[in-house]
Motif scaffolding. Structure first.
Motif, PDB file in Angstrom:
ATOM      1  N   LEU A 182       0.941  -0.970  -0.293  1.00 53.67           N
ATOM      2  CA  LEU A 182       0.273  -0.069  -0.108  1.00 53.67           C
ATOM      3  C   LEU A 182       1.470   1.301   0.107  1.00 53.67           C
ATOM      4  N   ALA A 183       2.342   1.650   0.687  1.00 50.99           N
ATOM      5  CA  ALA A 183       2.993   2.308   0.530  1.00 50.99           C
ATOM      6  C   ALA A 183       3.396   2.434  -0.797  1.00 50.99           C
ATOM      7  N   LYS A 184       3.260   1.591  -2.198  1.00 49.63           N
ATOM      8  CA  LYS A 184       4.150   1.828  -2.744  1.00 49.63           C
ATOM      9  C   LYS A 184       3.272   0.702  -3.609  1.00 49.63           C
ATOM     10  N   PRO A 185       1.809   1.471  -4.122  1.00 52.29           N
ATOM     11  CA  PRO A 185       1.050   0.777  -5.422  1.00 52.29           C
ATOM     12  C   PRO A 185       1.230   1.095  -6.349  1.00 52.29           C
ATOM     13  N   LYS A 186       1.154   0.729  -7.197  1.00 49.76           N
ATOM     14  CA  LYS A 186       1.303   0.724  -8.797  1.00 49.76           C
ATOM     15  C   LYS A 186       1.394   1.560  -9.383  1.00 49.76           C
ATOM     16  N   ASN A 187      -0.841   1.661  -9.197  1.00 47.63           N
ATOM     17  CA  ASN A 187      -1.372   2.865  -9.472  1.00 47.63           C
ATOM     18  C   ASN A 187      -1.596   3.479  -8.559  1.00 47.63           C
ATOM     19  N   GLY A 188      -1.714   3.407  -7.776  1.00 46.55           N
ATOM     20  CA  GLY A 188      -1.994   4.406  -6.393  1.00 46.55           C
ATOM     21  C   GLY A 188      -3.188   4.282  -5.547  1.00 46.55           C
ATOM     22  N   ILE A 189      -3.506   4.582  -5.064  1.00 46.43           N
ATOM     23  CA  ILE A 189      -5.053   4.328  -3.675  1.00 46.43           C
ATOM     24  C   ILE A 189      -5.892   5.534  -3.511  1.00 46.43           C
ATOM     25  N   ARG A 190      -6.916   5.486  -4.784  1.00 47.50           N
ATOM     26  CA  ARG A 190      -8.450   5.924  -3.983  1.00 47.50           C
ATOM     27  C   ARG A 190      -8.898   6.540  -2.654  1.00 47.50           C
ATOM     28  N   GLN A 191      -7.962   8.267  -3.207  1.00 46.68           N
ATOM     29  CA  GLN A 191      -8.928   8.782  -1.858  1.00 46.68           C
ATOM     30  C   GLN A 191      -9.250   9.780  -2.443  1.00 46.68           C
ATOM     31  N   ILE A 192     -10.527  10.056  -0.928  1.00 47.17           N
ATOM     32  CA  ILE A 192     -10.793  11.010  -1.239  1.00 47.17           C
ATOM     33  C   ILE A 192     -11.591  12.086  -0.202  1.00 47.17           C
ATOM     34  N   TYR A 193     -11.106  13.387  -0.173  1.00 45.89           N
ATOM     35  CA  TYR A 193     -10.716  14.603   1.037  1.00 45.89           C
ATOM     36  C   TYR A 193     -11.971  15.087   1.117  1.00 45.89           C
ATOM     37  N   HIS A 194     -12.006  16.075   1.986  1.00 43.79           N
ATOM     38  CA  HIS A 194     -13.487  17.389   2.186  1.00 43.79           C
ATOM     39  C   HIS A 194     -12.177  18.325   3.057  1.00 43.79           C
ATOM     40  N   VAL A 195     -12.345  19.731   2.186  1.00 45.71           N
ATOM     41  CA  VAL A 195     -10.614  20.251   1.864  1.00 45.71           C
ATOM     42  C   VAL A 195     -11.850  21.788   2.354  1.00 45.71           C
ATOM     43  N   THR A 196     -11.197  22.356   3.367  1.00 47.92           N
ATOM     44  CA  THR A 196     -12.162  23.242   3.517  1.00 47.92           C
ATOM     45  C   THR A 196     -10.818  24.318   3.855  1.00 47.92           C
ATOM     46  N   LEU A 197     -11.431  25.432   2.428  1.00 44.12           N
ATOM     47  CA  LEU A 197     -10.004  26.428   1.925  1.00 44.12           C
ATOM     48  C   LEU A 197     -10.566  27.883   3.406  1.00 44.12           C
ATOM     49  N   ASN A 198      -9.352  28.250   3.373  1.00 42.29           N
ATOM     50  CA  ASN A 198      -9.173  30.303   4.040  1.00 42.29           C
ATOM     51  C   ASN A 198     -10.214  31.514   3.268  1.00 42.29           C
ATOM     52  N   LYS A 199     -10.381  30.271   2.134  1.00 38.98           N
ATOM     53  CA  LYS A 199     -10.527  31.586   1.232  1.00 38.98           C
ATOM     54  C   LYS A 199     -12.109  30.876   0.053  1.00 38.98           C
ATOM     55  N   ASN A 200     -12.945  31.128  -0.615  1.00 36.32           N
ATOM     56  CA  ASN A 200     -13.600  30.941  -1.608  1.00 36.32           C
ATOM     57  C   ASN A 200     -12.852  30.157  -2.441  1.00 36.32           C
ATOM     58  N   ARG A 231     -23.207  23.785   0.230  1.00 34.69           N
ATOM     59  CA  ARG A 231     -22.361  24.059   1.254  1.00 34.69           C
ATOM     60  C   ARG A 231     -21.632  25.570   0.266  1.00 34.69           C
ATOM     61  N   PRO A 232     -20.530  26.184   0.954  1.00 35.37           N
ATOM     62  CA  PRO A 232     -19.935  27.405   0.599  1.00 35.37           C
ATOM     63  C   PRO A 232     -19.073  26.990  -0.350  1.00 35.37           C
ATOM     64  N   HIS A 233     -18.419  27.850  -0.547  1.00 37.31           N
ATOM     65  CA  HIS A 233     -17.236  27.270  -1.769  1.00 37.31           C
ATOM     66  C   HIS A 233     -16.044  27.678  -1.428  1.00 37.31           C
ATOM     67  N   ASN A 234     -15.229  27.591  -0.277  1.00 38.67           N
ATOM     68  CA  ASN A 234     -14.360  27.657   0.631  1.00 38.67           C
ATOM     69  C   ASN A 234     -14.172  25.959   0.886  1.00 38.67           C
ATOM     70  N   GLU A 235     -15.142  25.444   0.486  1.00 41.32           N
ATOM     71  CA  GLU A 235     -15.587  23.944   0.913  1.00 41.32           C
ATOM     72  C   GLU A 235     -15.574  22.824  -0.242  1.00 41.32           C
ATOM     73  N   ILE A 236     -14.360  21.827  -0.860  1.00 45.36           N
ATOM     74  CA  ILE A 236     -14.695  21.214  -1.686  1.00 45.36           C
ATOM     75  C   ILE A 236     -13.884  20.189  -1.071  1.00 45.36           C
ATOM     76  N   GLY A 237     -14.648  19.183  -2.034  1.00 45.96           N
ATOM     77  CA  GLY A 237     -14.458  17.557  -2.367  1.00 45.96           C
ATOM     78  C   GLY A 237     -13.309  17.414  -3.272  1.00 45.96           C
ATOM     79  N   ILE A 238     -12.449  16.666  -2.889  1.00 46.28           N
ATOM     80  CA  ILE A 238     -11.854  16.070  -4.095  1.00 46.28           C
ATOM     81  C   ILE A 238     -11.071  14.998  -4.013  1.00 46.28           C
ATOM     82  N   GLU A 239     -10.966  13.964  -4.916  1.00 50.09           N
ATOM     83  CA  GLU A 239     -10.301  12.751  -5.402  1.00 50.09           C
ATOM     84  C   GLU A 239      -9.287  12.881  -5.661  1.00 50.09           C
ATOM     85  N   LEU A 240      -8.270  11.806  -5.800  1.00 45.82           N
ATOM     86  CA  LEU A 240      -7.140  10.877  -6.048  1.00 45.82           C
ATOM     87  C   LEU A 240      -6.504  10.372  -5.739  1.00 45.82           C
ATOM     88  N   LYS A 241      -5.239   9.412  -6.028  1.00 43.48           N
ATOM     89  CA  LYS A 241      -4.475   8.753  -6.049  1.00 43.48           C
ATOM     90  C   LYS A 241      -2.942   8.757  -5.569  1.00 43.48           C
TER      91      LYS A 241
END
Length: 294
Positions: A182-200, A231-241
């Motif tokens: 899992l530390a060195k996956p060939k194609n990465g690991i699917r992760q989704i984050y809920h991010v709150t920014l300091n501005k929109n 939600r306000p536009h400073n709250e973002i959902g982002i998915e990456l591997k």
């Protein structure tokens, strides 16, 4: 005693019977005047071969077959067969001796794969903010191991990292093979984050992130990014591997935003469903299998 009695008793001498030796080396006669009984079930059983004494003392370490069984590879009985077949090495040396003993620090391998003598454990934690994942850099700082110690006494380690103030899913295991995978996956690991920014976040920057962001000359592929509904536009959902450290924070910082809150809500198919903040649970057998297929 008849000839047949003497013949059948040759390889099945009970304690105190004719043929046993005294401390002086001479054979003692029959005791108590009793007659020797024939052995029916085991009269024709083969004599077991004499086992060589292990180079470790009888009180040092644990038996190799038990070590293998504890690792979850197979039963102790099957372990004996694999040992005899030469499938097991200890510190680089093939061991075929029954009863061989090993220490916990020995490098024991089955078909080349290093074994852990502890039962494999897989624990998912919903990490709160304010807990360090590794070390204890600040005096009085708390680590996630305090939370895990409530559910296991095994020596488990976190897979990957989350910053001190980051929240969300964190996997722990003592399965070194899976952790390394899992530390060195060939194609990465699917992760989704809920991010709150300091501005929109502007729609233009949202599109820029969607197209992929270059960090240190390398493009980070973003699977999906969007505003969170209602939600306000400073709250973002982002998915990456990508599993690079601080990758989400670095993505937004490259566009002029500061991350105020970071919550990992999905990790490799695992979710926070029914797992409140600060609580943990053991993975199901199917979840472990799914992680192994990543």
């Amino acid at each position: 005693m008849s000839r047949n009695d003497r013949s059948s008793g040759k390889n099945n001498r009970p304690s105190g019977s004719r043929g046993s030796k005294t401390s002086g080396g001479k054979q003692s006669g029959r005791q108590g005047g009793g007659t020797m009984k024939k052995s029916h079930a085991r009269g024709n059983a083969p004599i077991k071969p004499k086992m060589e004494k292990s180079p470790l003392s009888n009180t040092e370490g644990i038996r190799l077959n038990k070590y293998i069984a504890n690792s979850g590879v197979c039963s102790r009985r099957d372990a004996d067969m694999y040992i005899a077949a030469g499938n097991v090495t200890v510190n680089g040396k093939s061991i075929t001796e029954m009863g061989y003993r090993v220490k916990l620090e020995d490098d024991v391998r089955f078909d080349g794969r290093r074994l852990n003598p502890e039962k494999p454990e897989y624990i998912l934690l919903n990490k709160p903010a304010g807990f360090f994942v590794t070390g204890n850099p600040d005096k009085g700082g708390r680590t996630v191991m305090e939370l895990i110690s409530k559910v296991t006494t095994s020596k488990v380690s976190p897979v990957g990292k989350l910053d001190n103030q980051a929240k969300g899913l964190l996997l722990f295991t003592n399965d070194g093979t899976l952790a390394k995978k899992l530390a060195k996956p060939k194609n990465g690991i699917r992760q989704i984050y809920h991010v709150t920014l300091n501005k929109n976040l502007s729609k233009e920057d949202l599109e820029n992130i969607s197209n992929g962001v270059y960090l240190e000359g390398s493009k980070v592929i973003i699977t999906n990014v969007s505003f969170i509904d209602d939600r306000p536009h400073n709250e973002i959902g982002i998915e990456l591997k990508s599993i690079k450290e601080h990758i989400v924070t670095r993505i937004f910082k490259s566009l002029g935003y500061e991350v105020e809150s970071l919550d990992r809500v999905v990790f490799g198919g695992l979710t926070k469903k029914d797992l409140s903040r600060g609580r943990s649970r053991n993975l199901t057998e199917q979840e472990v299998i799914n992680l192994g297929m990543l």
